[in-house]
Design an enzyme around this catalytic site. Structure first.
Site, PDB file in Angstrom:
ATOM      1  N   LYS A  51     -32.257  36.597  17.500  1.00 50.53           N
ATOM      2  CA  LYS A  51     -31.930  37.973  17.131  1.00 50.53           C
ATOM      3  C   LYS A  51     -32.792  38.433  15.965  1.00 50.53           C
ATOM      4  O   LYS A  51     -32.861  37.760  14.933  1.00 50.53           O
ATOM      5  CB  LYS A  51     -30.440  38.053  16.762  1.00 50.53           C
ATOM      6  CG  LYS A  51     -29.968  39.423  16.273  1.00 50.53           C
ATOM      7  CD  LYS A  51     -29.981  40.473  17.370  1.00 50.53           C
ATOM      8  CE  LYS A  51     -29.687  41.872  16.861  1.00 50.53           C
ATOM      9  NZ  LYS A  51     -28.280  42.188  16.709  1.00 50.53           N
ATOM     10  N   ASP A 107     -21.138  44.924  21.706  1.00 52.89           N
ATOM     11  CA  ASP A 107     -21.307  45.006  20.253  1.00 52.89           C
ATOM     12  C   ASP A 107     -19.958  45.126  19.554  1.00 52.89           C
ATOM     13  O   ASP A 107     -19.831  45.791  18.522  1.00 52.89           O
ATOM     14  CB  ASP A 107     -22.228  46.153  19.834  1.00 52.89           C
ATOM     15  CG  ASP A 107     -22.744  45.984  18.401  1.00 52.89           C
ATOM     16  OD1 ASP A 107     -22.626  44.874  17.851  1.00 52.89           O
ATOM     17  OD2 ASP A 107     -23.249  46.960  17.829  1.00 52.89           O
ATOM     18  N   HIS A 166     -27.804  47.523  21.977  1.00 55.04           N
ATOM     19  CA  HIS A 166     -26.927  48.682  21.697  1.00 55.04           C
ATOM     20  C   HIS A 166     -27.702  49.992  21.519  1.00 55.04           C
ATOM     21  O   HIS A 166     -27.680  50.598  20.464  1.00 55.04           O
ATOM     22  CB  HIS A 166     -26.018  48.406  20.487  1.00 55.04           C
ATOM     23  CG  HIS A 166     -26.675  47.745  19.302  1.00 55.04           C
ATOM     24  ND1 HIS A 166     -27.806  48.233  18.697  1.00 55.04           N
ATOM     25  CD2 HIS A 166     -26.345  46.618  18.623  1.00 55.04           C
ATOM     26  CE1 HIS A 166     -28.134  47.447  17.699  1.00 55.04           C
ATOM     27  NE2 HIS A 166     -27.265  46.444  17.646  1.00 55.04           N
ATOM     28  N   HIS A 196     -32.303  44.507  16.966  1.00 58.60           N
ATOM     29  CA  HIS A 196     -31.594  45.655  16.390  1.00 58.60           C
ATOM     30  C   HIS A 196     -32.675  46.689  16.082  1.00 58.60           C
ATOM     31  O   HIS A 196     -33.433  46.531  15.142  1.00 58.60           O
ATOM     32  CB  HIS A 196     -30.836  45.259  15.118  1.00 58.60           C
ATOM     33  CG  HIS A 196     -30.047  46.398  14.544  1.00 58.60           C
ATOM     34  ND1 HIS A 196     -28.673  46.452  14.548  1.00 58.60           N
ATOM     35  CD2 HIS A 196     -30.450  47.572  13.981  1.00 58.60           C
ATOM     36  CE1 HIS A 196     -28.260  47.587  14.013  1.00 58.60           C
ATOM     37  NE2 HIS A 196     -29.324  48.283  13.651  1.00 58.60           N
ATOM     38  N   HIS A 217     -19.920  40.173  18.338  1.00 58.11           N
ATOM     39  CA  HIS A 217     -19.726  39.529  17.033  1.00 58.11           C
ATOM     40  C   HIS A 217     -18.358  38.874  17.038  1.00 58.11           C
ATOM     41  O   HIS A 217     -17.342  39.565  17.136  1.00 58.11           O
ATOM     42  CB  HIS A 217     -19.784  40.570  15.909  1.00 58.11           C
ATOM     43  CG  HIS A 217     -21.108  41.274  15.850  1.00 58.11           C
ATOM     44  ND1 HIS A 217     -22.123  40.876  15.020  1.00 58.11           N
ATOM     45  CD2 HIS A 217     -21.586  42.326  16.549  1.00 58.11           C
ATOM     46  CE1 HIS A 217     -23.179  41.668  15.189  1.00 58.11           C
ATOM     47  NE2 HIS A 217     -22.881  42.554  16.117  1.00 58.11           N
ATOM     48  N   LEU A 218     -18.351  37.541  16.936  1.00 61.92           N
ATOM     49  CA  LEU A 218     -17.066  36.825  16.949  1.00 61.92           C
ATOM     50  C   LEU A 218     -16.624  36.398  15.556  1.00 61.92           C
ATOM     51  O   LEU A 218     -15.521  35.880  15.389  1.00 61.92           O
ATOM     52  CB  LEU A 218     -17.151  35.606  17.877  1.00 61.92           C
ATOM     53  CG  LEU A 218     -17.356  35.914  19.373  1.00 61.92           C
ATOM     54  CD1 LEU A 218     -17.403  34.617  20.177  1.00 61.92           C
ATOM     55  CD2 LEU A 218     -16.264  36.829  19.919  1.00 61.92           C
ATOM     56  N   ASN A 246     -25.006  36.856  12.781  1.00 63.55           N
ATOM     57  CA  ASN A 246     -25.044  37.425  11.413  1.00 63.55           C
ATOM     58  C   ASN A 246     -23.806  37.053  10.593  1.00 63.55           C
ATOM     59  O   ASN A 246     -23.097  37.898  10.060  1.00 63.55           O
ATOM     60  CB  ASN A 246     -25.258  38.950  11.442  1.00 63.55           C
ATOM     61  CG  ASN A 246     -24.139  39.709  12.137  1.00 63.55           C
ATOM     62  OD1 ASN A 246     -23.455  39.172  13.006  1.00 63.55           O
ATOM     63  ND2 ASN A 246     -23.951  40.964  11.756  1.00 63.55           N
ATOM     64  N   HIS A 263     -23.631  40.921  24.126  1.00 57.41           N
ATOM     65  CA  HIS A 263     -23.795  41.170  22.679  1.00 57.41           C
ATOM     66  C   HIS A 263     -22.421  41.295  22.035  1.00 57.41           C
ATOM     67  O   HIS A 263     -21.740  42.309  22.197  1.00 57.41           O
ATOM     68  CB  HIS A 263     -24.585  42.471  22.459  1.00 57.41           C
ATOM     69  CG  HIS A 263     -24.859  42.766  21.015  1.00 57.41           C
ATOM     70  ND1 HIS A 263     -26.119  43.049  20.547  1.00 57.41           N
ATOM     71  CD2 HIS A 263     -24.050  42.831  19.930  1.00 57.41           C
ATOM     72  CE1 HIS A 263     -26.070  43.274  19.247  1.00 57.41           C
ATOM     73  NE2 HIS A 263     -24.822  43.147  18.845  1.00 57.41           N
TER      74      HIS A 263
HETATM   75  O1  DOR Z   1     -21.948  48.402  13.695  1.00 56.18           O
HETATM   76  C1  DOR Z   1     -22.454  47.310  13.618  1.00 56.18           C
HETATM   77  N1  DOR Z   1     -21.747  46.242  13.188  1.00 56.18           N
HETATM   78  N2  DOR Z   1     -23.735  47.185  13.917  1.00 56.18           N
HETATM   79  C2  DOR Z   1     -24.404  46.054  13.699  1.00 56.18           C
HETATM   80  O2  DOR Z   1     -25.573  46.019  13.979  1.00 56.18           O
HETATM   81  C3  DOR Z   1     -23.737  44.887  13.061  1.00 56.18           C
HETATM   82  C4  DOR Z   1     -22.298  44.934  13.291  1.00 56.18           C
HETATM   83  C5  DOR Z   1     -21.537  43.974  12.413  1.00 56.18           C
HETATM   84  O3  DOR Z   1     -21.916  42.807  12.320  1.00 56.18           O
HETATM   85  O4  DOR Z   1     -20.542  44.391  11.840  1.00 56.18           O
HETATM   86 ZN    ZN Z   2     -24.237  43.859  16.981  1.00 60.83          ZN
END
Ligand code: DOR
Ligand code: ZN
Length: 346
Positions: free
Chosen positions: A105, A253, A180, A142, A15-16, A41, A13
């Protein structure tokens, strides 16, 4: 034990992001992990096979342009699609068959960063869930209710009771990862659940409890969603991660936001832990006398749950003081200014 060699791990998991930030953060993940489940996202969200394919190419290019170790050992981004109420199940199925999409997701609309296009009414996505169940494609969740009346520290537990449990009953064959997790409620739910239910655990939720948000003042760098909970929950997460149950596995995460977006009147949720993620997990497993279980958590449980092969090759961590910088470009990394006790060798 002064060095620890484990099979190459994966991050289930992460976020790039995209654009400039992608260039900065993708190499950090590729340096440590063989594969990573990449969150969709973006703005606009990744909702089609075509968008996921194009995003995958941008990720590979970002890793390649930084060259070096990442390229030599190979890094494979595993793509996900962002579930909306109007998504096309046939496209998901085709993307999965073609090896472009690994998972889907589910963001409840409004739960977190860029989740406005998420799902308001679960009934609207029944055909999608039936497709996923039929083809064995994992649904990543989530797990927080979005009802503003529910206390933010209770939103995960309430989601499990109101949404997760009925969802699993309606779709008993669906492979689900509760992402998470932050509470003992989630740990208990996964432990008691069926073989097709698993959870990822982040390094930050293993290290901090909610006090970290208010230590000596407001600490935006410790703010993420789901928000860190009480100490008893952190301890339950540590027991779950290090306890050997194969349905808990590594998912950082890592969620970078530039400093100005974190340190603002309405700061973004997300902790950027990618640069020292493995070292951060190693510190936890070491403190819990469970270094012998790090490999299963980081490198075996995830692929087995997803039905993917284990990685070839190994990485080695050495027990040595490892200072974490205060800044990485425009980002403040998790553990900034601290010294960790393990270092990932190049
Ligand atoms: O803390 C978070 N940041 N939780 C999430 O579910 C999304 C993520 C984000 O994309 O910044
Ligand atoms: Zn996340």
């Amino acid at each position: 034990m002064n060095t620890l060699t484990i099979r190459r791990p994966d991050d289930w998991h992460v976020h790039l992001r995209d654009g400039e930030l992608l260039q900065l953060v993708a190499p950090a993940t590729a340096r440590q992990f063989a594969r990573a489940i990449v969150m969709p996202n973006l703005r606009p969200p990744v909702t089609t096979t075509a968008a996921a394919r194009a995003y995958r190419e941008r990720i590979v290019a970002a890793v390649r342009s930084r060259g070096g170790a990442a390229l030599a050992t190979g890094f494979t981004p595993l793509m996900t699609a962002y579930l909306t109420e109007t998504i096309n199940p046939a496209d998901l199925e085709q993307g999965h068959r073609e090896g472009v999409l690994t998972a889907v997701k589910l963001y409840p609309a409004g739960a977190t960063t860029n989740s406005d296009a998420g799902v308001r009414d679960l009934a609207a996505i029944t055909p999608v869930l039936e497709t996923l169940e039929r083809i064995g494609m994992p649904l990543l969740i989530h797990g927080e209710v979005t009802d503003a009346e529910i206390d933010i520290f209770d939103r995960e537990a309430v989601f499990i009771e109101r949404v997760m449990a009925p969802l699993l009953q309606r779709h008993p064959g669906l492979k689900v990862v509760l992402e998470h997790i932050t509470t003992s409620d989630a740990v208990d739910f996964v432990r008691a659940g069926p073989a097709n239910l698993a959870a990822t655990i982040t390094p930050h939720h293993l290290h901090i409890n909610r006090n970290a948000l208010f230590a000596g003042g407001l600490r935006p760098d410790m703010y993420c969603l789901p928000v860190a909970k009480r100490e008893l929950h952190r301890l339950a997460l540590r027991a779950a991660a290090t306890g050997g149950n194969p349905r808990f596995f590594l998912g950082t995460d890592s969620a970078p936001h530039e400093r100005h977006a974190k340190e603002s009147a309405c700061g973004c949720a997300g902790i950027y832990n990618a640069p020292h993620a493995l070292e951060s997990y190693a510190a936890v497993f070491d403190a819990e006398n469970a270094l012998d279980r790090l490999e299963a958590f980081a490198s075996e449980n995830g692929p087995r749950f997803y039905g993917l092969p284990l990685n070839d090759g190994t990485v080695t961590l050495a027990r040595r003081p490892t200072p974490v910088p205060e800044r990485v470009g425009s980002l403040v990394p998790f553990h900034a200014g601290e010294t960790l006790g393990w270092q990932l060798l190049a």
